[in-house]
Design a protein around this motif. Structure first.
Motif, PDB file in Angstrom:
ATOM      1  N   ALA A  84       0.764  -1.140   0.164  1.00  0.00           N
ATOM      2  CA  ALA A  84      -0.022   0.150   0.166  1.00  0.00           C
ATOM      3  C   ALA A  84       0.692   1.060   0.039  1.00  0.00           C
ATOM      4  O   ALA A  84       2.009   1.026   0.536  1.00  0.00           O
ATOM      5  CB  ALA A  84      -0.824   0.104   1.415  1.00  0.00           C
ATOM      6  N   THR A  85       0.336   2.325  -0.581  1.00  0.00           N
ATOM      7  CA  THR A  85       1.232   3.600  -0.652  1.00  0.00           C
ATOM      8  C   THR A  85       0.430   4.523   0.162  1.00  0.00           C
ATOM      9  O   THR A  85      -0.933   4.963  -0.285  1.00  0.00           O
ATOM     10  CB  THR A  85       1.407   3.896  -2.079  1.00  0.00           C
ATOM     11  OG1 THR A  85       2.204   3.060  -2.537  1.00  0.00           O
ATOM     12  CG2 THR A  85       2.252   5.268  -2.067  1.00  0.00           C
ATOM     13  N   ARG A  86       1.202   5.417   0.693  1.00  0.00           N
ATOM     14  CA  ARG A  86       0.474   6.572   1.693  1.00  0.00           C
ATOM     15  C   ARG A  86       1.500   7.961   1.274  1.00  0.00           C
ATOM     16  O   ARG A  86       2.536   7.823   1.601  1.00  0.00           O
ATOM     17  CB  ARG A  86       0.309   6.551   3.071  1.00  0.00           C
ATOM     18  CG  ARG A  86      -0.512   5.415   3.549  1.00  0.00           C
ATOM     19  CD  ARG A  86      -2.027   5.643   3.289  1.00  0.00           C
ATOM     20  NE  ARG A  86      -2.811   4.666   3.728  1.00  0.00           N
ATOM     21  CZ  ARG A  86      -3.587   3.792   2.801  1.00  0.00           C
ATOM     22  NH1 ARG A  86      -3.415   4.176   1.628  1.00  0.00           N
ATOM     23  NH2 ARG A  86      -4.370   3.118   3.405  1.00  0.00           N
ATOM     24  N   LYS A  87       0.820   8.966   0.623  1.00  0.00           N
ATOM     25  CA  LYS A  87       1.688  10.087   0.393  1.00  0.00           C
ATOM     26  C   LYS A  87       1.434  11.198   1.335  1.00  0.00           C
ATOM     27  O   LYS A  87       0.195  11.441   2.071  1.00  0.00           O
ATOM     28  CB  LYS A  87       1.203  10.565  -1.038  1.00  0.00           C
ATOM     29  CG  LYS A  87       1.502   9.725  -2.135  1.00  0.00           C
ATOM     30  CD  LYS A  87       1.598  10.381  -3.453  1.00  0.00           C
ATOM     31  CE  LYS A  87       2.016   9.789  -4.524  1.00  0.00           C
ATOM     32  NZ  LYS A  87       3.328   9.478  -4.866  1.00  0.00           N
ATOM     33  N   PHE A  88       2.296  11.906   1.927  1.00  0.00           N
ATOM     34  CA  PHE A  88       2.191  12.919   2.790  1.00  0.00           C
ATOM     35  C   PHE A  88       2.870  14.136   2.366  1.00  0.00           C
ATOM     36  O   PHE A  88       3.573  13.873   1.312  1.00  0.00           O
ATOM     37  CB  PHE A  88       2.559  12.612   4.214  1.00  0.00           C
ATOM     38  CG  PHE A  88       3.886  11.875   4.339  1.00  0.00           C
ATOM     39  CD1 PHE A  88       4.959  12.434   4.496  1.00  0.00           C
ATOM     40  CD2 PHE A  88       4.224  10.525   3.843  1.00  0.00           C
ATOM     41  CE1 PHE A  88       6.442  12.044   4.969  1.00  0.00           C
ATOM     42  CE2 PHE A  88       5.437   9.929   3.936  1.00  0.00           C
ATOM     43  CZ  PHE A  88       6.568  10.905   4.400  1.00  0.00           C
ATOM     44  N   LYS A  89       2.989  15.098   3.176  1.00  0.00           N
ATOM     45  CA  LYS A  89       3.516  16.391   2.563  1.00  0.00           C
ATOM     46  C   LYS A  89       4.985  16.360   2.179  1.00  0.00           C
ATOM     47  O   LYS A  89       5.332  17.017   1.015  1.00  0.00           O
ATOM     48  CB  LYS A  89       3.345  17.538   3.690  1.00  0.00           C
ATOM     49  CG  LYS A  89       3.866  18.822   3.479  1.00  0.00           C
ATOM     50  CD  LYS A  89       3.824  19.892   4.313  1.00  0.00           C
ATOM     51  CE  LYS A  89       3.937  21.395   4.192  1.00  0.00           C
ATOM     52  NZ  LYS A  89       3.895  22.081   5.130  1.00  0.00           N
ATOM     53  N   TYR A  90       5.669  15.600   2.869  1.00  0.00           N
ATOM     54  CA  TYR A  90       7.019  15.569   2.495  1.00  0.00           C
ATOM     55  C   TYR A  90       7.990  14.306   1.791  1.00  0.00           C
ATOM     56  O   TYR A  90       8.919  13.986   1.810  1.00  0.00           O
ATOM     57  CB  TYR A  90       8.113  15.921   3.695  1.00  0.00           C
ATOM     58  CG  TYR A  90       7.901  17.042   4.361  1.00  0.00           C
ATOM     59  CD1 TYR A  90       8.296  18.300   3.667  1.00  0.00           C
ATOM     60  CD2 TYR A  90       7.212  17.489   5.618  1.00  0.00           C
ATOM     61  CE1 TYR A  90       8.037  19.664   4.247  1.00  0.00           C
ATOM     62  CE2 TYR A  90       6.661  18.831   5.904  1.00  0.00           C
ATOM     63  CZ  TYR A  90       7.436  20.030   5.378  1.00  0.00           C
ATOM     64  OH  TYR A  90       7.254  21.111   5.716  1.00  0.00           O
ATOM     65  N   GLY A  91       6.711  13.270   1.415  1.00  0.00           N
ATOM     66  CA  GLY A  91       7.412  12.151   1.058  1.00  0.00           C
ATOM     67  C   GLY A  91       6.130  11.277   0.558  1.00  0.00           C
ATOM     68  O   GLY A  91       5.012  11.364   0.698  1.00  0.00           O
ATOM     69  N   GLY A 106      13.420  20.385   2.501  1.00  0.00           N
ATOM     70  CA  GLY A 106      14.326  21.484   2.177  1.00  0.00           C
ATOM     71  C   GLY A 106      15.367  20.717   1.298  1.00  0.00           C
ATOM     72  O   GLY A 106      15.175  20.151   0.130  1.00  0.00           O
ATOM     73  N   TRP A 107      16.698  20.789   1.581  1.00  0.00           N
ATOM     74  CA  TRP A 107      17.708  20.585   0.771  1.00  0.00           C
ATOM     75  C   TRP A 107      17.916  18.960   1.259  1.00  0.00           C
ATOM     76  O   TRP A 107      18.863  18.350   0.583  1.00  0.00           O
ATOM     77  CB  TRP A 107      18.960  21.124   1.060  1.00  0.00           C
ATOM     78  CG  TRP A 107      19.064  22.591   0.541  1.00  0.00           C
ATOM     79  CD1 TRP A 107      18.032  22.998   0.044  1.00  0.00           C
ATOM     80  CD2 TRP A 107      20.083  23.250   0.339  1.00  0.00           C
ATOM     81  NE1 TRP A 107      18.395  24.341  -0.609  1.00  0.00           N
ATOM     82  CE2 TRP A 107      19.726  24.540  -0.305  1.00  0.00           C
ATOM     83  CE3 TRP A 107      21.472  23.093   0.565  1.00  0.00           C
ATOM     84  CZ2 TRP A 107      20.665  25.544  -0.517  1.00  0.00           C
ATOM     85  CZ3 TRP A 107      22.417  24.374   0.504  1.00  0.00           C
ATOM     86  CH2 TRP A 107      21.907  25.375  -0.084  1.00  0.00           C
ATOM     87  N   PHE A 108      17.329  18.229   2.158  1.00  0.00           N
ATOM     88  CA  PHE A 108      17.448  17.151   2.411  1.00  0.00           C
ATOM     89  C   PHE A 108      16.604  15.913   1.918  1.00  0.00           C
ATOM     90  O   PHE A 108      15.236  15.813   1.991  1.00  0.00           O
ATOM     91  CB  PHE A 108      17.456  16.818   4.068  1.00  0.00           C
ATOM     92  CG  PHE A 108      18.611  17.601   4.859  1.00  0.00           C
ATOM     93  CD1 PHE A 108      19.776  17.168   5.014  1.00  0.00           C
ATOM     94  CD2 PHE A 108      18.336  18.793   5.452  1.00  0.00           C
ATOM     95  CE1 PHE A 108      20.654  17.722   5.687  1.00  0.00           C
ATOM     96  CE2 PHE A 108      19.170  19.703   5.994  1.00  0.00           C
ATOM     97  CZ  PHE A 108      20.402  19.224   6.081  1.00  0.00           C
ATOM     98  N   GLU A 109      17.345  14.810   1.185  1.00  0.00           N
ATOM     99  CA  GLU A 109      16.651  13.887   0.687  1.00  0.00           C
ATOM    100  C   GLU A 109      16.715  12.466   1.509  1.00  0.00           C
ATOM    101  O   GLU A 109      17.929  12.548   1.685  1.00  0.00           O
ATOM    102  CB  GLU A 109      16.822  13.576  -0.798  1.00  0.00           C
ATOM    103  CG  GLU A 109      16.093  12.794  -1.572  1.00  0.00           C
ATOM    104  CD  GLU A 109      16.661  12.591  -3.260  1.00  0.00           C
ATOM    105  OE1 GLU A 109      17.111  11.548  -3.354  1.00  0.00           O
ATOM    106  OE2 GLU A 109      16.546  13.692  -3.919  1.00  0.00           O
ATOM    107  N   PHE A 110      15.610  11.893   1.721  1.00  0.00           N
ATOM    108  CA  PHE A 110      15.886  10.768   2.714  1.00  0.00           C
ATOM    109  C   PHE A 110      15.136   9.522   1.842  1.00  0.00           C
ATOM    110  O   PHE A 110      14.292   9.486   1.257  1.00  0.00           O
ATOM    111  CB  PHE A 110      15.112  11.160   4.159  1.00  0.00           C
ATOM    112  CG  PHE A 110      13.993  11.268   4.042  1.00  0.00           C
ATOM    113  CD1 PHE A 110      12.861  10.196   4.211  1.00  0.00           C
ATOM    114  CD2 PHE A 110      13.583  12.690   3.968  1.00  0.00           C
ATOM    115  CE1 PHE A 110      11.509  10.723   4.139  1.00  0.00           C
ATOM    116  CE2 PHE A 110      12.042  13.040   4.040  1.00  0.00           C
ATOM    117  CZ  PHE A 110      11.221  11.986   4.172  1.00  0.00           C
TER     118      PHE A 110
END
Length: 194
Positions: free
Chosen positions: A136-143, A164-168
């Protein structure tokens, strides 16, 4: 959650691989395959001789005539078949390497191992079972969070995004579009990108 137990152990083995990749490359066969315990140093999805890497990525001083010696192919060895996976491989068409080419090939193999450090451990030891069409997939504000809908606590999951500049990225490398895949490697990283 298994990731919080497995990931620190995976990091320790990654350090071991960083220190010994140069040694592991010495044990590759003519097809760029590692065997026995050395298999865990190798990427699960490719041999150590990868066409695009040799031709385009390594520094020019280490490039050799790949096409003179190898033909790229795909294969599904027994140890991957039951996981629903196959891998990139090479067929050796000319094993007569000059000394210079052998040295260049060695450095290409070592650089490949450093690029994909400890992937065998991350896949075989700390991987987790998954089936793409059960995720299952859940999208949220940052990812985005991808998880096993039938086993959300102990099953595989992947959390990815950007703040911001951080990709995780943390969890397991899950492919939601590939229902045939049955195993995913553990992963975790933070990158700084504009």
């Amino acid at each position: 959650m298994l990731w919080f137990i497995f990931y620190p152990m995976n990091l320790m083995l990654s350090i071991l691989c960083y220190l010994t990749n140069w040694l592991a490359a010495l044990f590759a066969d003519e097809r760029g395959e590692l065997h026995g315990s050395w298999l865990y140093w190798q990427t699960w999805d490719d041999s150590l001789d990868v066409e695009w890497f040799v031709k385009e990525t390594v520094p020019k001083i280490f490039r050799y005539d790949f096409d003179k010696h190898y033909v790229s192919t795909r294969e599904a060895p027994e140890y991957l078949k039951h996981l629903g996976r196959d891998k990139g491989a090479v067929k050796c068409i000319n094993n007569e390497f000059t000394l210079k080419e052998r040295i260049q090939r060695y450095f290409c193999r070592v650089l490949w191992l450093y690029r994909n450090n400890g992937y065998g451990f991350a896949f075989y030891w700390f991987g987790n079972g998954c089936v793409g069409n059960l995720l299952a997939t859940r999208k949220f504000k940052y990812g985005t969070l991808v998880y096993d809908r039938f086993n959300p606590i102990w099953g595989p999951w992947k959390l990815s995004g950007k703040i911001g500049w951080f990709e995780f990225l943390a969890g397991w490398k899950l492919a939601t579009e590939s229902g045939a895949f049955k195993w995913a490697m553990i992963t975790g990283r933070i990158l700084i990108r504009k």
